[in-house]
Structures are given as structure tokens and as C-alpha cells.
Enzyme design. Sequence first.
Site, PDB file in Angstrom:
ATOM      1  N   GLU A  48       0.976  -1.184   0.090  1.00 54.93           N
ATOM      2  CA  GLU A  48      -0.080   0.002  -0.008  1.00 54.93           C
ATOM      3  C   GLU A  48       0.946   1.361  -0.022  1.00 54.93           C
ATOM      4  O   GLU A  48       1.750   1.331   1.020  1.00 54.93           O
ATOM      5  CB  GLU A  48      -0.938   0.130   1.381  1.00 54.93           C
ATOM      6  CG  GLU A  48      -1.777   1.329   1.154  1.00 54.93           C
ATOM      7  CD  GLU A  48      -3.190   1.147   1.783  1.00 54.93           C
ATOM      8  OE1 GLU A  48      -4.160   2.109   1.704  1.00 54.93           O
ATOM      9  OE2 GLU A  48      -3.376   0.083   2.551  1.00 54.93           O
ATOM     10  N   ILE A  49       0.713   2.199  -0.936  1.00 58.30           N
ATOM     11  CA  ILE A  49       1.238   3.216  -1.178  1.00 58.30           C
ATOM     12  C   ILE A  49       0.627   4.560  -0.428  1.00 58.30           C
ATOM     13  O   ILE A  49      -0.732   4.549  -0.484  1.00 58.30           O
ATOM     14  CB  ILE A  49       1.450   3.801  -2.331  1.00 58.30           C
ATOM     15  CG1 ILE A  49       2.091   2.876  -3.484  1.00 58.30           C
ATOM     16  CG2 ILE A  49       2.119   5.162  -2.592  1.00 58.30           C
ATOM     17  CD1 ILE A  49       2.030   3.112  -4.920  1.00 58.30           C
ATOM     18  N   GLY A  50       1.523   4.910   0.766  1.00 59.21           N
ATOM     19  CA  GLY A  50       0.712   5.946   1.627  1.00 59.21           C
ATOM     20  C   GLY A  50       0.351   5.423   3.019  1.00 59.21           C
ATOM     21  O   GLY A  50      -0.624   4.407   2.927  1.00 59.21           O
TER      22      GLY A  50
ATOM     23  N   GLY B 273      -0.782  10.049   8.174  1.00 59.05           N
ATOM     24  CA  GLY B 273      -0.261  10.827   9.211  1.00 59.05           C
ATOM     25  C   GLY B 273       0.889  11.704   8.795  1.00 59.05           C
ATOM     26  O   GLY B 273       1.548  12.298   9.706  1.00 59.05           O
TER      27      GLY B 273
ATOM     28  N   GLN C  70       7.187   7.656  -4.238  1.00 57.13           N
ATOM     29  CA  GLN C  70       6.274   6.988  -5.301  1.00 57.13           C
ATOM     30  C   GLN C  70       6.636   7.586  -6.828  1.00 57.13           C
ATOM     31  O   GLN C  70       6.038   6.976  -7.717  1.00 57.13           O
ATOM     32  CB  GLN C  70       4.803   6.990  -5.016  1.00 57.13           C
ATOM     33  CG  GLN C  70       3.942   8.087  -5.021  1.00 57.13           C
ATOM     34  CD  GLN C  70       2.619   8.089  -4.955  1.00 57.13           C
ATOM     35  OE1 GLN C  70       1.981   8.503  -4.077  1.00 57.13           O
ATOM     36  NE2 GLN C  70       1.971   7.129  -5.763  1.00 57.13           N
TER      37      GLN C  70
ATOM     38  N   ASP D  64      -2.784   4.582  -2.413  1.00 53.86           N
ATOM     39  CA  ASP D  64      -3.411   5.585  -1.653  1.00 53.86           C
ATOM     40  C   ASP D  64      -2.372   6.664  -1.112  1.00 53.86           C
ATOM     41  O   ASP D  64      -2.543   7.145   0.119  1.00 53.86           O
ATOM     42  CB  ASP D  64      -4.158   5.103  -0.343  1.00 53.86           C
ATOM     43  CG  ASP D  64      -4.999   5.834   0.637  1.00 53.86           C
ATOM     44  OD1 ASP D  64      -5.403   6.940  -0.127  1.00 53.86           O
ATOM     45  OD2 ASP D  64      -5.368   5.713   1.577  1.00 53.86           O
TER      46      ASP D  64
ATOM     47  N   HIS E  78      -1.764  11.171  -4.310  1.00 54.13           N
ATOM     48  CA  HIS E  78      -2.897  11.394  -5.054  1.00 54.13           C
ATOM     49  C   HIS E  78      -2.577  12.525  -6.064  1.00 54.13           C
ATOM     50  O   HIS E  78      -3.616  13.157  -6.798  1.00 54.13           O
ATOM     51  CB  HIS E  78      -4.249  11.766  -4.452  1.00 54.13           C
ATOM     52  CG  HIS E  78      -4.497  10.643  -3.339  1.00 54.13           C
ATOM     53  ND1 HIS E  78      -4.597   9.500  -3.448  1.00 54.13           N
ATOM     54  CD2 HIS E  78      -4.892  10.992  -1.997  1.00 54.13           C
ATOM     55  CE1 HIS E  78      -4.960   8.850  -2.531  1.00 54.13           C
ATOM     56  NE2 HIS E  78      -4.887   9.691  -1.492  1.00 54.13           N
TER      57      HIS E  78
ATOM     58  N   GLU F 156      -6.829   4.688  -5.532  1.00 57.50           N
ATOM     59  CA  GLU F 156      -7.886   5.215  -4.787  1.00 57.50           C
ATOM     60  C   GLU F 156      -8.008   6.978  -5.173  1.00 57.50           C
ATOM     61  O   GLU F 156      -6.802   7.503  -5.535  1.00 57.50           O
ATOM     62  CB  GLU F 156      -7.697   5.203  -3.235  1.00 57.50           C
ATOM     63  CG  GLU F 156      -7.791   3.804  -2.857  1.00 57.50           C
ATOM     64  CD  GLU F 156      -7.748   3.536  -1.199  1.00 57.50           C
ATOM     65  OE1 GLU F 156      -7.553   4.542  -0.571  1.00 57.50           O
ATOM     66  OE2 GLU F 156      -7.847   2.310  -0.949  1.00 57.50           O
ATOM     67  N   ASP F 157      -9.006   7.504  -4.505  1.00 57.34           N
ATOM     68  CA  ASP F 157      -9.307   8.899  -4.745  1.00 57.34           C
ATOM     69  C   ASP F 157      -8.940   9.735  -5.984  1.00 57.34           C
ATOM     70  O   ASP F 157      -8.224  10.429  -6.402  1.00 57.34           O
ATOM     71  CB  ASP F 157      -8.156   9.760  -3.618  1.00 57.34           C
ATOM     72  CG  ASP F 157      -8.414   9.045  -2.169  1.00 57.34           C
ATOM     73  OD1 ASP F 157      -9.359   8.258  -1.747  1.00 57.34           O
ATOM     74  OD2 ASP F 157      -7.759   9.466  -1.253  1.00 57.34           O
TER      75      ASP F 157
END
Length: 425
Positions: free
Chosen positions: A223-225, A228, A274, A296, A299, A324-325
Site C-alpha cells: 500500500e502506497i501511503g 499521518g 512514489q 493511496d 494522489h 484510490e481517490d
Amino acid sequence: MVGIQPWGLVEDLVAAAGSWAKDLDRIIAAAGPAAVADLLVAEIRQRLCVPRGAAGAAVCLTIAHGTRRYEWHVTFKEDQADVTPGPAGAPVAGIGYELTDLIRLLYAPRPGYVSTSREVDAKTWPWPEAADEGDEDGGERLQEMVRRGEATREEISRRGRERFDVIAKAVHAVITACEPSARPLSDLAVQYGSDKWGCLHWYTPHYQRHFADLRHEPLRILEIGIGGFDQDAVGGESLYMWQEFFPRALVYGLDIFPKPAVTGPRIRTVVGDQNDPAFLDELAAAAGPFDIVIDDGSHINEHVSTSFAHLFPHVRPGGWYIIEDLHTAYWPAFGGDARPGTDGTSVALLKEQLDRLHHEEHLDRLHHEEHLDPGHPELANPSHPSEVLVYHNLAFLRKGNNREAGIPAWIKAQASRRAAPESGR
């Protein structure tokens, strides 16, 4: 160089959990049963939920392997559960498992796996007034307390019931942490604080639908991200969610900021950009191939495209790449444009993937009409998606067999003749 701590023993166990008993025996013998038991307890510690009303209760957890016994005591407090090596001083109950059985429970190779070795021994009589004096005949002592007016039957019953609830909650919490979770992903998102459900986004039902068949498979997830932003002690909510939802998954989290506080027996965090192609290539070589990649991250539309170009080729056949997003495709501050159809956005990337999905329909034409070499990157590219599914702000791209033959040339030619207007009209 990408610095990733090797998985070691846990990788061997999640792979062998669905294999023959002799394979598990070999791994246990090589690592030592004490080391395996320690790893399993780390998994249990991560999964433990503190039940309301169990504060003060302690449970003795025993893991057996042959004649060897390894003990821990689980002590419940108001907002946490401490798991410490050694026997508990005054446990309300003892819970025991055989080592190999517990491996299969925690890294369940199939849904509905049931323990073949669990033993539970209640250590404490729920009505302590009757047992504190060492009186074996608790019933007579309770009757005497009532006759002397020291307590009414209702008071004794109430206090016993309260004590019974504490014991039951403590035992249930430990057993639940030792067994495969069947909880829906939306529940886990709320428990761990992931924004994939419940307030900001509504993604988990889609994930649940597409990932259900993979839940008990040995997987590598990136998972990227991590979340926080630059706060090193904040984030990881989705990583914890994936770790519990997939009991045999090895979960990587990538973030531009270090996240030393985000840890788990099957979680590794990596620091990197990324949008850096060289870094992504190194990451894929060190940690891939992946079964699932979830973007994620920032973006920012350029970052989304860079990550996809360098990571999708490292998704295993049958695996998934999720973006996502997608709303940032329309946000200028993220490199998007409020006008639909703009090039260079995440939505434009998905439209391009639709062309790649149909590559045999148009690349074949280029091959024959423009004499493209068979080794041309567009013809030899192994990274065309086999499925593209788009939901509101969320896209799933699947890697699969996309070498199905296109429409035969003779049908294309015949269709072209029929569709062409007759001369003179």
C-alpha cells in the site's frame, strides 16, 4: 538501495500453514519451538481487543509442543492488554493450544478452520465469597452467609454474575485473538481507524467483494501511503486492517516519511518516493512480485501515473492494482483539471487502460498496416490489464490473460465493406 527487513520465519509459516504437517514440523525444528511460539504470541498480542468490564482479569496462555510448554499471562487493564512471558499469578482461566494447531489457526489456510487442540480451564469460582476460605462445599457457605444476614441471595447472585461476566469476557478475548477473523472489512476499518469506510470514503464493500476469494491465500500486499503525513507515530491504520483481514498476507507500507511506530508481525514500512522510477524499480525487485498494490499515496496525478507504470508490471497474474481517490483528477492543485477529458490525469490513465485492454484489436492493425516489429514494446508488453473496474473515486485493475485472439481479420474486412457507403451515394 531499498532497505527492507527480511520476513524470516513468518514468511515460512504463512506459506506452510496450508501445507503438509511435515513441512510445518521441519520449520519448527529449524527455528526452534520457542521462537515459533514467540512469533505466534506477537500475532495474538496485535489482535487482542480489550473487552469492556474485564479490567483486572488475567488469563494464562499455554502453547505446547511435544513435552515442552511455553506460558504467557494476559492481563487486562482498562484500555490495554499486557502479554508477558511466564505463568499468571492468579489467573481466572487457563487456555492451551498445541503449537502446530495454533499456527493453522492464526494463519488460517481456509475459512472456518476450527482448533483441534484448544483446552480451557476455569481457575476461579465466580462467587469468591464461597471459595476464599478454601471451602469445597461452596453451596453450604453461601447458605450460611444468607442465614447470618451477611448477604441476600440476590446480592450473592448479582456479584457472582458480575464475576462470571469478567471471566467469560477475558477468556473470549484471548480465544478470539487466537482464531481466524471472519469480520467484514468495514468493521475492521472502523476498529483500526482507516478512512476507507464510514465517513470520508466508502471503499471497503468493493474491496470485500473483489478480495473475498483471496482472504486465506499467502499474499504480498503493497500500500502506497501510510498516513499521518510527517508525524512518525501516526498512521498505519489501513496496514493493520489488511494484516487482520488477510491472515496470511505480508503487508508493505510505502511512505515519503519514516514511520518507525507502525509495526506488526506481518507489516514492513519502507521510506521512498512514489514518483521516483528508479526507487520503484528497486522496491519491486526487493519486495515483489505483489498480489495486491494499492495507491493511496499523494494522489498527485503525475505520481499516480509513475507508480502505475513501474509497479503494475510487478503484479502477479491474477493480482490487483487499485487506485484510490480519483477525485484529484479534477483538482488543479494535484495536477488535475475540472474539465473532463484532460490528458495526464488518473482518469485519463484509466481510459488509456481501456485501450490497452483491447490491445489486440488496434495493435494488430498497427502491426500489419504500419509493419510494427513483433518485439515492439506495445506488442510485447506483459502489463496490459485483463479487467478494469471503476467505482466512484476508486478503480480496480486486474492482471491476467489478455492474449485472447482479436476479431478475425476476415470479419473486420467484411464489416468494413458493409459499413462503407456505396460509391455515388
